[in-house]
Enzyme design. Structure first.
Site, PDB file in Angstrom:
ATOM      1  N   ARG A   1      -9.692   5.164 -16.842  1.00  0.00           N
ATOM      2  CA  ARG A   1     -11.097   5.047 -16.883  1.00  0.00           C
ATOM      3  C   ARG A   1     -11.920   6.247 -17.593  1.00  0.00           C
ATOM      4  O   ARG A   1     -12.938   6.903 -17.104  1.00  0.00           O
ATOM      5  CB  ARG A   1     -11.521   4.914 -15.428  1.00  0.00           C
TER       6      ARG A   1
ATOM      7  N   CYS B   1     -15.681  -0.985  -8.884  1.00  0.00           N
ATOM      8  CA  CYS B   1     -15.314  -0.220  -7.815  1.00  0.00           C
ATOM      9  C   CYS B   1     -16.346   1.120  -7.911  1.00  0.00           C
ATOM     10  O   CYS B   1     -16.812   1.527  -9.040  1.00  0.00           O
ATOM     11  CB  CYS B   1     -13.857   0.488  -8.040  1.00  0.00           C
TER      12      CYS B   1
ATOM     13  N   GLU C   1     -16.409   6.431 -10.090  1.00  0.00           N
ATOM     14  CA  GLU C   1     -16.378   5.671 -11.055  1.00  0.00           C
ATOM     15  C   GLU C   1     -17.396   4.846 -11.713  1.00  0.00           C
ATOM     16  O   GLU C   1     -17.570   4.903 -12.884  1.00  0.00           O
ATOM     17  CB  GLU C   1     -15.406   4.392 -10.734  1.00  0.00           C
TER      18      GLU C   1
HETATM   19  N1  EPU Z   1      -6.871  -2.370  -0.101  1.00  0.00           N
HETATM   20  C1  EPU Z   1      -7.141  -2.337   1.267  1.00  0.00           C
HETATM   21  N2  EPU Z   1      -8.338  -2.741   1.445  1.00  0.00           N
HETATM   22  C2  EPU Z   1      -9.399  -2.796   0.752  1.00  0.00           C
HETATM   23  C3  EPU Z   1      -9.183  -2.693  -0.885  1.00  0.00           C
HETATM   24  C4  EPU Z   1      -8.164  -2.559  -1.030  1.00  0.00           C
HETATM   25  O1  EPU Z   1      -6.319  -2.371   1.877  1.00  0.00           O
HETATM   26  O2  EPU Z   1     -10.619  -2.895   1.235  1.00  0.00           O
HETATM   27  C5  EPU Z   1      -5.494  -2.190  -0.771  1.00  0.00           C
HETATM   28  C6  EPU Z   1      -5.025  -3.510  -1.298  1.00  0.00           C
HETATM   29  O3  EPU Z   1      -4.698  -4.463  -0.263  1.00  0.00           O
HETATM   30  C7  EPU Z   1      -3.948  -2.921  -2.129  1.00  0.00           C
HETATM   31  C8  EPU Z   1      -4.423  -1.770  -2.534  1.00  0.00           C
HETATM   32  O4  EPU Z   1      -5.553  -1.247  -1.809  1.00  0.00           O
HETATM   33  O5  EPU Z   1      -2.648  -3.047  -1.474  1.00  0.00           O
HETATM   34  C9  EPU Z   1      -5.126  -1.638  -4.038  1.00  0.00           C
HETATM   35  O6  EPU Z   1      -5.928  -2.608  -3.983  1.00  0.00           O
HETATM   36  P1  EPU Z   1      -6.518  -3.459  -5.321  1.00  0.00           P
HETATM   37  O7  EPU Z   1      -5.491  -4.155  -5.931  1.00  0.00           O
HETATM   38  O8  EPU Z   1      -7.841  -4.148  -5.024  1.00  0.00           O
HETATM   39  O9  EPU Z   1      -6.701  -2.358  -6.453  1.00  0.00           O
HETATM   40  P2  EPU Z   1      -7.578  -1.212  -6.443  1.00  0.00           P
HETATM   41  O10 EPU Z   1      -6.960   0.017  -6.675  1.00  0.00           O
HETATM   42  O11 EPU Z   1      -8.513  -1.068  -5.314  1.00  0.00           O
HETATM   43  C10 EPU Z   1      -8.110  -1.317  -8.900  1.00  0.00           C
HETATM   44  C11 EPU Z   1      -9.278  -1.053 -10.016  1.00  0.00           C
HETATM   45  C12 EPU Z   1     -10.068  -2.406 -10.129  1.00  0.00           C
HETATM   46  C13 EPU Z   1      -9.142  -3.293 -10.314  1.00  0.00           C
HETATM   47  C14 EPU Z   1      -8.001  -3.686  -9.637  1.00  0.00           C
HETATM   48  C15 EPU Z   1      -7.027  -4.610 -10.282  1.00  0.00           C
HETATM   49  C16 EPU Z   1     -10.084   1.313  -9.703  1.00  0.00           C
HETATM   50  C17 EPU Z   1     -11.088   2.151  -9.124  1.00  0.00           C
HETATM   51  N3  EPU Z   1     -10.058   0.093  -9.353  1.00  0.00           N
HETATM   52  O12 EPU Z   1      -8.594  -1.414  -7.551  1.00  0.00           O
HETATM   53  O13 EPU Z   1     -10.949  -1.928 -11.051  1.00  0.00           O
HETATM   54  O14 EPU Z   1      -9.879  -4.535 -10.735  1.00  0.00           O
HETATM   55  O15 EPU Z   1      -7.435  -2.249  -9.565  1.00  0.00           O
HETATM   56  O16 EPU Z   1      -6.247  -3.970 -11.358  1.00  0.00           O
HETATM   57  O17 EPU Z   1      -9.313   1.622 -10.567  1.00  0.00           O
HETATM   58  C18 EPU Z   1     -13.345  -1.290 -11.489  1.00  0.00           C
HETATM   59  O18 EPU Z   1     -12.752  -0.610 -12.468  1.00  0.00           O
HETATM   60  O19 EPU Z   1     -14.616  -1.273 -10.936  1.00  0.00           O
HETATM   61  C19 EPU Z   1     -12.416  -2.194 -10.579  1.00  0.00           C
HETATM   62  C20 EPU Z   1     -12.738  -2.907  -9.705  1.00  0.00           C
END
Ligand code: EPU
Length: 302
Positions: free
Chosen positions: A177, A226, A296
């Site tokens: 990012r 995010c 972000e």
């Molecule tokens: N989780 C929770 N509770 C929540 C949200 C997530 O427990 O409310 C847990 C999920 O169950 C999972 C872990 O946290 O085990 C990671 O969650 P997720 O797969 O949704 O990925 P993330 O790390 O929260 C990142 C990116 C997203 C992208 C997704 C999929 C960042 C900040 N976020 O989210 O990007 O879509 O991976 O690759 O890097 C964005 O850039 O705006 C964005 C949404």
């Protein structure tokens, strides 16, 4: 900020720059938050050096707007004008495995267009709102891929040198990012090198990513994706969720019930509400996990 000097207005028209008085940034951002200012819509990339010289000479501050999907804009009358590129037609031209894409192109439509022509690689980004220029500047990524991996060349306006330049992919650093572009660089177009892949296979990847996104993110609501970057080795969303903060609200700004790193505008949230919610959550994560979450979302606070 309003441009009313007839001399400046006439010069803008000469440059084929369209001036929209009092545009509501709330209508131009996916969060639906933001005050008003004049919007300058740019038809020709080549007009940028003259346009920026004109604005500087008249002490008119400016900001570059992409698709407005990763942006939190301040309330009220804003102290700068906003510049935005007009999307040309066509905005994607294929030449072998190279896609020549205008920065104003819609990211999802570009991915679909390339897919229909049997070029893949970008499936993970399907469903991410915004322009190709915005995705490039932030090095948008999802499901194990990032746009930077496919960039071969970028044309951009560099405010520092006040000129349009072309950079080769290896001259740009793409990190999580984050890119080596300066904050006041304006993305104009990009050449992506995409792997050949049959449409049917790409479609399958797109379907899987769409399903994952639909099941974990609040897609129908007003958000900026995010709010925080993930700290190394951790998930901001999981930490906020573990603290029981889903549903926490300041006015109409609310931590999503579906994904705790998405903050949604459930009505008429102000930037002030959203910023207070962000500060509140950051403080609680800091207190409980000792981690300082980094934004972000890009904040343009007046
Ligand atoms: N989780 C929770 N509770 C929540 C949200 C997530 O427990 O409310 C847990 C999920 O169950 C999972 C872990 O946290 O085990 C990671 O969650 P997720 O797969 O949704 O990925 P993330 O790390 O929260 C990142 C990116 C997203 C992208 C997704 C999929 C960042 C900040 N976020 O989210 O990007 O879509 O991976 O690759 O890097 C964005 O850039 O705006 C964005 C949404």
């Amino acid at each position: 900020m309003r441009i009313s000097d007839p001399e400046i207005v006439a010069k803008l028209a000469e440059m084929t720059v369209e001036l929209q008085h009092g545009a509501a940034l709330a209508d131009l951002t996916s969060l639906g938050i933001g005050g008003t200012t004049d919007l300058l819509r740019i038809r020709k990339h080549e007009s940028l050096p003259d346009l920026l010289n004109l604005l500087d000479a008249n002490e008119v501050q400016h900001k570059f707007l992409g698709g407005g999907s990763n942006l939190l804009v301040g309330d009220g009358e804003l102290p700068w004008v906003v510049l935005q590129l007009v999307r040309p037609e066509p905005d994607v031209v294929l030449e072998g495995n190279f896609a020549h894409v205008d920065a104003a192109a819609d990211l999802g439509r570009m991915i679909t267009f390339c897919a229909k022509n049997d070029f893949g690689g970008m499936e993970g980004l399907i469903g991410v709102p915004g322009t190709v220029g915005g995705a490039l500047r932030m090095n948008a990524g999802a499901y194990g891929m990032q746009i930077g991996n496919y960039v071969r060349e970028v044309k951009l306006y560099r405010a520092a040198g006040r000129k349009i330049e072309t950079l080769r992919g290896h001259q740009i650093s793409f990190e999580y990012r984050h890119t080596s572009f300066a904050p006041d660089d304006m993305m104009l177009s990009v050449i992506l090198e995409l792997p050949s892949k049959p449409f049917k296979l790409i479609l399958e990847g797109i379907r899987i990513c769409n399903e994952k996104r639909r099941s974990s993110q609040p897609l129908g609501q007003k958000s900026a994706g995010c709010i925080f970057k993930n700290p190394p080795g951790a998930s901001a969303g999981r930490m906020i969720d573990e603290l029981g903060l889903k549903g926490l609200a300041v006015g109409d700004a609310c931590v999503s019930d579906r994904h705790a790193n998405f903050f949604v505008n459930v009505g008429h949230a102000s930037a002030k509400d959203m910023l207070r919610l962000i500060a509140n959550v950051r403080e609680r994560v800091q207190k409980n996990y000792g981690v300082e979450l980094e934004n972000e979302v890009v904040v343009w606070n007046a």
